[in-house]
Design an enzyme around this catalytic site. Structure first.
Site, mmCIF file in Angstrom:
data_model
loop_
_atom_site.group_PDB
_atom_site.id
_atom_site.type_symbol
_atom_site.label_atom_id
_atom_site.label_comp_id
_atom_site.label_asym_id
_atom_site.label_seq_id
_atom_site.Cartn_x
_atom_site.Cartn_y
_atom_site.Cartn_z
ATOM 1 C CG LEU A 179 -35.237 123.185 42.913
ATOM 2 C CD1 LEU A 179 -34.016 123.270 42.011
ATOM 3 C CD2 LEU A 179 -35.469 124.510 43.639
ATOM 4 C CG HIS A 196 -28.106 111.688 43.650
ATOM 5 N ND1 HIS A 196 -28.912 111.998 44.732
ATOM 6 C CD2 HIS A 196 -28.172 110.345 43.489
ATOM 7 C CE1 HIS A 196 -29.444 110.871 45.197
ATOM 8 N NE2 HIS A 196 -29.004 109.864 44.466
ATOM 9 C CG ASN A 212 -28.752 117.613 42.261
ATOM 10 O OD1 ASN A 212 -28.418 118.156 43.308
ATOM 11 N ND2 ASN A 212 -29.314 116.401 42.230
ATOM 12 C CG ASP A 239 -31.829 112.997 43.180
ATOM 13 O OD1 ASP A 239 -31.316 114.119 43.312
ATOM 14 O OD2 ASP A 239 -32.212 112.321 44.151
ATOM 15 C CB ALA A 253 -16.043 110.096 43.572
ATOM 16 C CD GLU A 254 -21.094 113.522 46.575
ATOM 17 O OE1 GLU A 254 -21.603 114.648 46.616
ATOM 18 O OE2 GLU A 254 -21.396 112.612 47.371
ATOM 19 C CG MET A 270 -30.530 118.228 51.494
ATOM 20 S SD MET A 270 -30.131 117.185 50.077
ATOM 21 C CE MET A 270 -29.369 115.794 50.845
HETATM 22 C C1 GAR Z 1 -23.549 115.186 49.076
HETATM 23 O O1 GAR Z 1 -23.177 113.844 49.256
HETATM 24 C C2 GAR Z 1 -24.525 115.328 47.919
HETATM 25 O O2 GAR Z 1 -24.245 114.444 46.863
HETATM 26 C C3 GAR Z 1 -25.833 114.971 48.586
HETATM 27 O O3 GAR Z 1 -25.770 115.618 49.822
HETATM 28 C C4 GAR Z 1 -24.404 115.686 50.246
HETATM 29 C C5 GAR Z 1 -24.084 117.111 50.596
HETATM 30 O O4 GAR Z 1 -22.808 117.207 51.170
HETATM 31 N N1 GAR Z 1 -26.951 115.401 47.794
HETATM 32 C C6 GAR Z 1 -28.073 114.686 47.650
HETATM 33 O O5 GAR Z 1 -28.282 113.644 48.230
HETATM 34 C C7 GAR Z 1 -29.105 115.295 46.705
HETATM 35 N N2 GAR Z 1 -30.074 114.320 46.333
HETATM 36 P P1 GAR Z 1 -22.083 118.601 51.322
HETATM 37 O O6 GAR Z 1 -23.056 119.557 52.008
HETATM 38 O O7 GAR Z 1 -20.891 118.316 52.179
HETATM 39 O O8 GAR Z 1 -21.699 119.084 49.953
#
Ligand code: GAR
Length: 220
Positions: free
Chosen positions: A95, A111, A109, A147, A175-176, A92
């Site tokens: 950069l 998102h 990255n 992003d 999904a991530e 978070m």
């Molecule tokens: C995730 O949902 C990721 O997509 C988001 O933070 C979360 C981290 O979860 N990232 C953003 O919002 C970046 N703009 P995690 O620490 O469990 O992987």
């Protein structure tokens, strides 16, 4: 074949880091985690890396006078670990153009939205407020805007009646956890080429079924 050396950068709970740890546990997976780095000394994700015997570095951004000095330290750690691909997995910190250029086309990255819709923070609340019926997640190469950058992999998930932020976030997170290891695999296999603002993907295969939300009854 040599495995692609990843540096996974986190700030929080690290479930996306975990998805890469799990993928890399398979000896047939074409990447390995060379180092996990957190800017937050209290990130619960650090414990996941330690459990998996992955080298860990904490580089707390707070004592540094500015972003670039922090990033120079990050850059040294990445080089020491012989990093080939930087994965921002819930990292978070914005950069600077200096870092982004230095690691251009070697930083991805994840998102939790279908970019270019809903970049930035509080993504799920904004998706819900917009009334969108489909959301999702995106893995993209990093450019200087927040992003933004060429899109490598996306997944769509439905927004369901009665969803709150937590429920939608959980559905997108699942999904991530599929998309990040998939993107790393495609990159490691040399199947992703960045061409200007876009990615070209070799042998991407057949697209899956169309997602309609809400699902139509038979005969529409
Ligand atoms: C995730 O949902 C990721 O997509 C988001 O933070 C979360 C981290 O979860 N990232 C953003 O919002 C970046 N703009 P995690 O620490 O469990 O992987």
């Amino acid at each position: 074949m040599a495995r692609l050396r990843l540096a996974v950068l986190i700030s929080g709970r690290g479930t996306n880091l975990q998805s890469l740890i799990d993928a890399c546990a398979d000896t047939g997976y074409p990447a390995e985690i060379a180092i996990a780095i957190s800017n937050n000394p209290d990130a619960p994700g650090l414990e996941r890396a330690a459990r998996a015997d992955i080298p860990v570095r904490v580089i707390d951004h707070r004592p540094f006078p500015d972003r670039e000095t922090f990033e120079r330290s990050l850059d040294s750690a990445l080089r020491e670990a012989e990093t080939e691909l930087v994965c921002l997995a819930g990292f978070m910190r914005l950069l600077t153009p200096w870092f982004v250029e230095r690691w251009r086309d070697r930083t991805i990255n994840i998102h939790p939205s279908l970019l270019p819709a809903f970049p930035g923070l509080d993504t799920h609340a904004r998706v819900l407020a917009s009334g969108a019926r489909i959301s999702g997640c995106t893995v993209h190469f990093v450019r200087a805007g927040m992003d933004s950058g060429p899109i490598a992999v996306q997944a769509a998930v439905p927004v369901v009646e009665g969803d709150d932020e937590e429920r939608l976030a959980a559905r997108v997170l699942e999904a991530e956890h599929r998309c990040l290891p998939l993107a790393v695999r495609l990159i490691a296999e040399g199947r992703v080429r960045v061409a200007g603002d876009r990615c070209v993907i070799d042998g991407a295969g057949e697209p899956g079924a169309t997602l309609v939300s809400p699902p139509p009854r038979e005969g529409a």
